[in-house]
Design an enzyme around this catalytic site. Sequence first.
Site, PDB file in Angstrom:
ATOM      1  CG  HIS A 121      -1.616   1.142   1.298  1.00  0.00           C
ATOM      2  ND1 HIS A 121      -1.412   2.430   2.145  1.00  0.00           N
ATOM      3  CD2 HIS A 121      -2.867   1.659   0.930  1.00  0.00           C
ATOM      4  CE1 HIS A 121      -2.225   3.320   2.050  1.00  0.00           C
ATOM      5  NE2 HIS A 121      -3.098   2.947   1.239  1.00  0.00           N
ATOM      6  CG  HIS A 167      -0.302   9.867   0.418  1.00  0.00           C
ATOM      7  ND1 HIS A 167      -0.553   9.670   2.052  1.00  0.00           N
ATOM      8  CD2 HIS A 167      -1.734   9.297   0.079  1.00  0.00           C
ATOM      9  CE1 HIS A 167      -1.548   9.240   2.376  1.00  0.00           C
ATOM     10  NE2 HIS A 167      -2.162   8.955   1.130  1.00  0.00           N
TER      11      HIS A 167
END
Length: 587
Positions: A121, A167
Amino acid sequence: MGTTYKCCFIFKRRFHTRDAPPPEDVRALFSVHAGGGPHMGADDLRRYLVATGQEEAEVERLLEQIVQGRARVPRLARPLLSLDDFHRYLFSHDLNPPIRHPQVHHDMTRPLSHYFIYTGHNSYLTGNQLSSDCSDTPIIMALERGVRVIELDMWPNSTIDDINIVHGRTLTTPVSLIKCLRSIKKHAFVASPYPVIITLEDHLPSQLQEKVAKMVVEVFGNILYYPPDDTHELKELPSPEQLKGRVLLSTKPPKEYLETKLSDSTKEGDADLHLGKGTGDDAVWGKEVPDFRTEIQSAEKDDENDDVDDEEEQKLQPHIAPQYKHLITIRAGKPKDSLADALKSDPEKVRRLSLSEQQLAKAAKDHATEIVRFTQRNILRIYPKGTRVTSSNYNPFVGWVHGAQMVAFNMQGYGRALWLMHGFYKANGGCGYVKKPDFLMQTEPQVFDPREPQPVKKTLKVKVYMGDGWRMDFKQTHFDQYSPPDFYTRVGIAGVPADSVMKKTNAIEDNWTPVWEKEFSFPLTVPELALLRVEVHEYDMSEKDDFGGQTVLPVSELRPGIRAVALFDRKGMKYNHVKLLMRFEFA
């Protein structure tokens, strides 16, 4: 004037090492196979190896290593083995490991949906989810460990002419997509020949999606797998065997996107600007110091919307990235309606559904069998909740017991949850694909229901004899300034709730080579998914106990008998010498 004498106490460091003699069980085993004599010959050793379930070819290899002294075990270069020689052999992790089958041994010809897949992830993050650097280094490290699913979050760069991996909506620093793709290609098959899946979280306008397609084709060339021209969508996923040495993409297929006018400030190239998904369903953010509470909620919401069709897409423009859409093998998507609808399988196509750990836990209460049925043909991906800003992880068994293939973990940290993930994928030769047990694939007489209590199928008996190696891998004062350590071992099972338990030995005082001789028994209702947990700690009366090593082993791959169990540090790196001597039995 009288003389004053000062008294002082001098503590002598007691660092004498004591080699422990072979345990009584080892003595008894040696006596049986040596016929009561003082030595065990090659034929005696062969009979022992066969009796412990070694395959014939493996028996001959071990005999050659042991008898001819080719292994890194001292004093074995002679045809007869003494009791001490036999003990050294048993305590050699290279010669006598706890896990069977060092190579792939599962059937690898079934569709991908039949396998648990080692999944990362936010694979590009070097640390926490809010302010760490983005880099290809953690991607490389994951691939070299055997991870098979790499996640990349794609955002436009500040000038909207290239793609960053970052991110979004956080202070993480970006890395270029092309650098990540090149590193994936270089390291994809270092640890395993089986396919690497790149899951893309797409926040790009269509012109950059076209650029992604060109990059992917240019970097991966003929190792890139995608559906044939005449199908575009797969009715059944290929097998890991068919996809050996291939790379494939998984993401939400692009649709027509909202017509968007970029603001002047965006065009000027603010390095910290990110566009929302599709450039139409999110705003364009200016450069500012984020409120971390807002960022946590925003990141979590963004993850949850990853596979959800946008109901606000009203004003559409033609899509200009048909090649990008064609390159997607595992298509992600979710109906706009209920989760029950999302879990319905379409016989004409397979797809991927993503749920957060909380969404899965909630769905499992009312839709457990529907989830299991869905995963028999389709891919289910589970990801950490957005509030795990330190890159912590969750209990993976909630996903595995429902058949979820992609239980996505933050690989850049460490902790007990990640130890479980590392241990689970030691199975099947460490290739990153573990075939799901048959009960998760059955439809008759009924689909498996994880909510129903199961009977005990087998009992695992574990005996912890002794440990060694700390005196070589640690400084003498690491655990205690003035005396040898007081080690104890925690042993237990990680699995479904009915099977999960931890027990421990007593602490052995002042000994670098502790002998426990402690036996434990673990009844197992779902042994196919169970993991054996082992941790060693050093007891400290006044402070937190010191860490002395850990390992996690798949119960399904344990070799019965007395075995050497190597231990690992907190980050999952194997110590050079630290190990335990243990025995495993099944009843």
